[in-house]
Design a protein around this motif. Sequence first.
Motif, PDB file in Angstrom:
ATOM      1  N   GLY A 152       7.332   3.336   1.931  1.00 25.15           N
ATOM      2  CA  GLY A 152       8.756   3.354   1.616  1.00 25.15           C
ATOM      3  C   GLY A 152       9.174   2.518   0.431  1.00 25.15           C
ATOM      4  O   GLY A 152       9.873   2.994  -0.460  1.00 25.15           O
ATOM      5  N   SER A 153       8.739   1.290   0.371  1.00 31.82           N
ATOM      6  CA  SER A 153       9.180   0.425  -0.724  1.00 31.82           C
ATOM      7  C   SER A 153       8.537   0.807  -2.053  1.00 31.82           C
ATOM      8  O   SER A 153       9.077   0.533  -3.112  1.00 31.82           O
ATOM      9  CB  SER A 153       8.875  -1.043  -0.401  1.00 31.82           C
ATOM     10  OG  SER A 153       7.476  -1.219  -0.243  1.00 31.82           O
ATOM     11  N   ALA A 154       7.392   1.475  -1.999  1.00 28.89           N
ATOM     12  CA  ALA A 154       6.697   1.862  -3.221  1.00 28.89           C
ATOM     13  C   ALA A 154       7.087   3.263  -3.680  1.00 28.89           C
ATOM     14  O   ALA A 154       6.849   3.616  -4.833  1.00 28.89           O
ATOM     15  CB  ALA A 154       5.177   1.805  -3.005  1.00 28.89           C
ATOM     16  N   ASN A 155       7.677   4.051  -2.802  1.00 29.31           N
ATOM     17  CA  ASN A 155       7.987   5.434  -3.134  1.00 29.31           C
ATOM     18  C   ASN A 155       9.364   5.778  -2.571  1.00 29.31           C
ATOM     19  O   ASN A 155       9.510   6.031  -1.376  1.00 29.31           O
ATOM     20  CB  ASN A 155       6.911   6.351  -2.557  1.00 29.31           C
ATOM     21  CG  ASN A 155       7.059   7.781  -2.994  1.00 29.31           C
ATOM     22  OD1 ASN A 155       8.165   8.268  -3.227  1.00 29.31           O
ATOM     23  ND2 ASN A 155       5.942   8.478  -3.098  1.00 29.31           N
ATOM     24  N   LEU A 156      10.353   5.815  -3.419  1.00 26.51           N
ATOM     25  CA  LEU A 156      11.724   6.070  -2.963  1.00 26.51           C
ATOM     26  C   LEU A 156      11.894   7.469  -2.382  1.00 26.51           C
ATOM     27  O   LEU A 156      12.751   7.685  -1.530  1.00 26.51           O
ATOM     28  CB  LEU A 156      12.710   5.849  -4.098  1.00 26.51           C
ATOM     29  CG  LEU A 156      12.825   4.392  -4.577  1.00 26.51           C
ATOM     30  CD1 LEU A 156      13.811   4.288  -5.731  1.00 26.51           C
ATOM     31  CD2 LEU A 156      13.255   3.489  -3.434  1.00 26.51           C
ATOM     32  N   ARG A 212      15.023   9.378   5.740  1.00 22.44           N
ATOM     33  CA  ARG A 212      16.455   9.328   6.049  1.00 22.44           C
ATOM     34  C   ARG A 212      16.991  10.716   6.362  1.00 22.44           C
ATOM     35  O   ARG A 212      17.798  10.885   7.281  1.00 22.44           O
ATOM     36  CB  ARG A 212      17.232   8.710   4.887  1.00 22.44           C
ATOM     37  CG  ARG A 212      17.031   7.214   4.816  1.00 22.44           C
ATOM     38  CD  ARG A 212      17.862   6.598   3.721  1.00 22.44           C
ATOM     39  NE  ARG A 212      17.659   5.156   3.704  1.00 22.44           N
ATOM     40  CZ  ARG A 212      17.903   4.402   2.664  1.00 22.44           C
ATOM     41  NH1 ARG A 212      18.363   4.923   1.543  1.00 22.44           N
ATOM     42  NH2 ARG A 212      17.699   3.101   2.722  1.00 22.44           N
ATOM     43  N   THR A 222      11.352   7.362   1.305  1.00 16.05           N
ATOM     44  CA  THR A 222      12.534   6.820   1.971  1.00 16.05           C
ATOM     45  C   THR A 222      13.599   7.903   2.133  1.00 16.05           C
ATOM     46  O   THR A 222      14.213   8.034   3.200  1.00 16.05           O
ATOM     47  CB  THR A 222      13.102   5.625   1.188  1.00 16.05           C
ATOM     48  OG1 THR A 222      12.086   4.642   1.051  1.00 16.05           O
ATOM     49  CG2 THR A 222      14.299   5.022   1.886  1.00 16.05           C
ATOM     50  N   LEU A 245       7.155   5.614   6.168  1.00 16.34           N
ATOM     51  CA  LEU A 245       8.121   4.692   5.568  1.00 16.34           C
ATOM     52  C   LEU A 245       7.581   3.270   5.566  1.00 16.34           C
ATOM     53  O   LEU A 245       7.691   2.554   4.564  1.00 16.34           O
ATOM     54  CB  LEU A 245       9.448   4.751   6.328  1.00 16.34           C
ATOM     55  CG  LEU A 245      10.552   3.833   5.813  1.00 16.34           C
ATOM     56  CD1 LEU A 245      10.951   4.220   4.392  1.00 16.34           C
ATOM     57  CD2 LEU A 245      11.748   3.875   6.737  1.00 16.34           C
ATOM     58  N   GLY A 246       6.973   2.874   6.665  1.00 17.68           N
ATOM     59  CA  GLY A 246       6.411   1.536   6.757  1.00 17.68           C
ATOM     60  C   GLY A 246       5.294   1.289   5.754  1.00 17.68           C
ATOM     61  O   GLY A 246       5.136   0.191   5.235  1.00 17.68           O
ATOM     62  N   GLU A 247       4.528   2.333   5.467  1.00 17.40           N
ATOM     63  CA  GLU A 247       3.402   2.188   4.551  1.00 17.40           C
ATOM     64  C   GLU A 247       3.781   2.419   3.096  1.00 17.40           C
ATOM     65  O   GLU A 247       3.222   1.788   2.198  1.00 17.40           O
ATOM     66  CB  GLU A 247       2.290   3.161   4.937  1.00 17.40           C
ATOM     67  CG  GLU A 247       1.650   2.819   6.271  1.00 17.40           C
ATOM     68  CD  GLU A 247       0.532   3.782   6.636  1.00 17.40           C
ATOM     69  OE1 GLU A 247      -0.055   4.379   5.722  1.00 17.40           O
ATOM     70  OE2 GLU A 247       0.254   3.914   7.837  1.00 17.40           O
TER      71      GLU A 247
END
Length: 61
Positions: free
Chosen positions: A44-48, A55, A51, A40-42
Motif C-alpha cells: 500500500g505505501s509503495a503503490n498508491l 478502498r 490502496t 495493502l499491508g505489503e
Amino acid sequence: MTVLLVGGAGWREQSFSLDDFLSDWFADPDFHGCRFLNALGELGSANLRVTEIVREHKADV
C-alpha cells in the motif's frame, strides 16, 4: 444467522450456520486473511494504485 441452500426437497438438511462455516474457513491452514488487506499491508505505501483498489473493494463490500 442460518443460510439456506436453494434446491427444493431436503432444505432443512441443506441449511447451515454461517458462524460454523466462517469458523471452519478461518481455521483452515490455507486461510491467510483478506487478500485485499494483505496486499495493502505489503504494498500500500509503495503503490498508491493498490490502496485505491483496496478502498474500492471495501466500499463495494
